[in-house]
Design an enzyme around this catalytic site. Structure first.
Site, PDB file in Angstrom:
ATOM      1  N   MET A  49      11.987  25.008   2.020  1.00 17.42           N
ATOM      2  CA  MET A  49      11.163  24.133   1.313  1.00 17.42           C
ATOM      3  C   MET A  49      12.069  23.386   0.345  1.00 17.42           C
ATOM      4  O   MET A  49      11.870  22.175   0.332  1.00 17.42           O
ATOM      5  CB  MET A  49      10.286  25.303   0.289  1.00 17.42           C
ATOM      6  CG  MET A  49       9.296  24.438  -0.386  1.00 17.42           C
ATOM      7  SD  MET A  49       8.295  25.623  -1.400  1.00 17.42           S
ATOM      8  CE  MET A  49       7.226  26.238  -0.084  1.00 17.42           C
ATOM      9  N   TYR A  98      16.042  30.955   8.019  1.00 15.11           N
ATOM     10  CA  TYR A  98      14.779  31.719   8.488  1.00 15.11           C
ATOM     11  C   TYR A  98      14.579  31.873   9.668  1.00 15.11           C
ATOM     12  O   TYR A  98      14.918  30.783  10.602  1.00 15.11           O
ATOM     13  CB  TYR A  98      13.643  31.098   7.936  1.00 15.11           C
ATOM     14  CG  TYR A  98      13.235  31.206   6.330  1.00 15.11           C
ATOM     15  CD1 TYR A  98      13.229  32.292   5.888  1.00 15.11           C
ATOM     16  CD2 TYR A  98      13.279  29.994   5.615  1.00 15.11           C
ATOM     17  CE1 TYR A  98      12.916  32.514   4.370  1.00 15.11           C
ATOM     18  CE2 TYR A  98      12.881  30.144   4.204  1.00 15.11           C
ATOM     19  CZ  TYR A  98      12.761  31.164   3.673  1.00 15.11           C
ATOM     20  OH  TYR A  98      12.381  31.540   2.131  1.00 15.11           O
ATOM     21  N   LYS A 106       0.711  -1.182   0.035  1.00  9.86           N
ATOM     22  CA  LYS A 106       0.021   0.180   0.091  1.00  9.86           C
ATOM     23  C   LYS A 106       0.717   1.266   0.015  1.00  9.86           C
ATOM     24  O   LYS A 106       2.117   1.042   0.214  1.00  9.86           O
ATOM     25  CB  LYS A 106      -0.894  -0.001   1.331  1.00  9.86           C
ATOM     26  CG  LYS A 106      -0.165   0.201   2.561  1.00  9.86           C
ATOM     27  CD  LYS A 106      -1.035  -0.213   3.739  1.00  9.86           C
ATOM     28  CE  LYS A 106      -0.275   0.067   5.003  1.00  9.86           C
ATOM     29  NZ  LYS A 106      -0.956  -0.550   6.179  1.00  9.86           N
ATOM     30  N   ARG A 139     -10.251   0.393  15.384  1.00 12.71           N
ATOM     31  CA  ARG A 139     -10.288   0.936  14.136  1.00 12.71           C
ATOM     32  C   ARG A 139     -11.273   0.100  13.099  1.00 12.71           C
ATOM     33  O   ARG A 139     -12.612   0.284  13.519  1.00 12.71           O
ATOM     34  CB  ARG A 139      -8.911   0.705  13.492  1.00 12.71           C
ATOM     35  CG  ARG A 139      -8.642   1.911  12.298  1.00 12.71           C
ATOM     36  CD  ARG A 139      -7.230   2.021  11.884  1.00 12.71           C
ATOM     37  NE  ARG A 139      -6.635   0.705  11.286  1.00 12.71           N
ATOM     38  CZ  ARG A 139      -5.465   0.580  10.829  1.00 12.71           C
ATOM     39  NH1 ARG A 139      -4.617   1.556  10.969  1.00 12.71           N
ATOM     40  NH2 ARG A 139      -5.314  -0.430  10.182  1.00 12.71           N
TER      41      ARG A 139
HETATM   42  C1  LIG Z   1      -0.147  -1.750   6.863  1.00 16.93           C
HETATM   43  C2  LIG Z   1      -0.865  -2.793   7.391  1.00 16.93           C
HETATM   44  C3  LIG Z   1      -0.098  -3.851   7.483  1.00 16.93           C
HETATM   45  C4  LIG Z   1       1.525  -4.100   7.625  1.00 16.93           C
HETATM   46  O1  LIG Z   1       1.871  -3.601   8.929  1.00 16.93           O
HETATM   47  P1  LIG Z   1       3.412  -3.320   9.047  1.00 16.93           P
HETATM   48  O2  LIG Z   1       3.601  -2.921  10.308  1.00 16.93           O
HETATM   49  O3  LIG Z   1       4.138  -2.453   8.088  1.00 16.93           O
HETATM   50  O4  LIG Z   1       4.035  -4.768   8.600  1.00 16.93           O
HETATM   51  C5  LIG Z   1      -0.875  -5.179   7.913  1.00 16.93           C
HETATM   52  N1  LIG Z   1      -2.150  -5.254   8.144  1.00 16.93           N
HETATM   53  C6  LIG Z   1      -2.953  -4.227   8.044  1.00 16.93           C
HETATM   54  C7  LIG Z   1      -4.427  -4.298   8.212  1.00 16.93           C
HETATM   55  C8  LIG Z   1      -2.386  -3.037   7.501  1.00 16.93           C
HETATM   56  O5  LIG Z   1      -3.166  -1.866   7.320  1.00 16.93           O
END
Ligand SMILES: *Cc1c(COP(=O)(O)O)cnc(C)c1O
Length: 368
Positions: A307, A259, A35, A133
């Site tokens: 920046m 700055y 992701k 969550r």
């Molecule tokens: C991002 C995520 C993972 C991976 O987590 P890591 O700590 O990067 O290994 C696994 N399961 C879910 C549901 C996630 O959102």
């Protein structure tokens, strides 16, 4: 020629995958979490490198990422980790995405989409065992499973849950999550075959024993999810962030730098300006805190990060010239700056450092 670029070492990525393979039971499937553009490392090159070294499946957040994987020729299972909204069901079906589900609306939409295209959609039902969550309460699971098992064209492939603190395996909350997940599996009639809970922390802390699938993210990219995890030192960082010196000059003592004049030279100093700042993902919270590698030595960031510019004190490093390589993340000669080090200084975690660098810089892929 770019001033700034990320070097992504696909060899290290593949070795990290191999290490995770070693740490998990042979029959356990490894879902590579890619992701957020593979945590900033680049979705397609990362997925292809993992595909070619035996990845079992991929997990994404956005359906658009699944579409990109399919376009790139990835044929293995792709999982939408955080679920879908009902209007995304036709795309999920089109790209043959396994979907995490936790409400009936998404299930109905997926069922309808799969039915009209004549396919069977795979779903993983999410239970909230203590992450607070996404997911159903454990006590609502049996009824929900019953409800969706009546929908046509979808198949319940498994149950999924997520740890809140897998890096703390002895913590009562973690133990309670494991116990609750077991209980849910035992209470569900016809427990689906693929139950999965383990992220990187759980894999590294040997909590993956009962999982038929594991979901490593950060460990693939060579970082530990938290400090002090025993097995984490065997992981190799995959991303480096390199830039070069834009300008060098000598300034007298008592010269204010950048700055807001937050830093004033205490002695006659040599300052080097690099063409990378917070727009390149180098957080402004590293002002007067960060360090960079120049000619194999550590040079402190002085003054506030701008920046697109950051100023380094290179007084103690001889002969720095414009064009010299500067490493903000990664190795130079025998010194290394890790994402964990940067994260501590910036008040965040390595995950956010990788995402920020990844969003803002071109990438060069190497296999070392
Ligand atoms: C991002 C995520 C993972 C991976 O987590 P890591 O700590 O990067 O290994 C696994 N399961 C879910 C549901 C996630 O959102």
């Amino acid at each position: 020629m770019h001033n700034n670029y990320l070097e992504i070492n696909l060899g290290a990525l593949q070795r990290n995958h191999g290490l995770i393979r070693e740490m998990t039971p042979d029959t356990t499937k490894i879902i590579s979490v890619v992701k957020a553009d593979a945590y900033g490392h680049g979705l397609i090159p990362v997925a292809k490198a993992l595909d070619s070294c035996g990845a079992d499946a991929f997990a994404i957040f956005d359906i658009e990422e699944a579409a990109a994987l399919r376009r790139a020729g990835i044929a293995k299972p792709v999982m939408a980790l955080s679920g879908i909204m009902p209007d995304q069901a036709p795309d999920a079906a089109e790209h043959d995405v396994s979907v995490t589900v936790y409400n009936i609306e998404a299930c109905k939409a997926l069922s309808a989409a799969c039915s009209s295209s004549g396919q069977i959609g795979d779903v993983f039902v999410k239970v909230d065992t203590g992450m607070g969550r996404l997911g159903l309460a454990p006590e609502d699971m049996p009824q929900f499973l019953e409800q969706i098992s009546k929908l046509g064209s979808i198949r319940i492939r498994g149950l999924i849950s997520h740890f809140a603190a897998s890096e703390a395996p002895e913590n009562a909350h973690t133990k309670n999550q494991i116990a609750l997940f077991d209980e849910v599996q035992n209470n569900c009639p016809n427990t689906p075959p693929l139950c999965q809970m383990a992220n990187s922390g759980a894999i590294l802390c040997n909590l993956s024993a009962g999982s038929s699938m594991v979901r490593p993210g950060i460990a693939l990219y060579g970082s530990s999810p938290a400090p002090g995890i025993k097995n984490a030192h065997r992981l190799e960082p995959v991303m480096s962030f390199k830039t070069r010196v834009l300008s060098v000059k000598k300034v007298p003592a008592n010269t204010p730098i950048s700055y807001g004049m937050t830093y004033t030279t205490k002695r006659e100093s040599v300052i080097a300006v690099i063409p990378a700042g917070y727009a390149n993902g180098y957080s402004r919270s590293l002002s007067n805190k960060g360090e960079a590698l120049v000619r194999g030595m550590r040079a402190p960031v002085v003054g506030v990060v701008c920046m697109n510019l950051t100023i380094l004190d290179v007084t103690d490093i001889g002969n720095v010239s414009p064009g010299d390589e500067v490493v903000l993340l990664g190795r130079q000669q025998d010194r290394i700056i890790t994402a964990e080090e940067i994260a501590v200084k910036a008040g965040t975690i390595s995950y956010e450092i990788y995402c920020a660098f990844g969003r803002a810089n071109p990438r060069v892929y190497v296999e070392q």
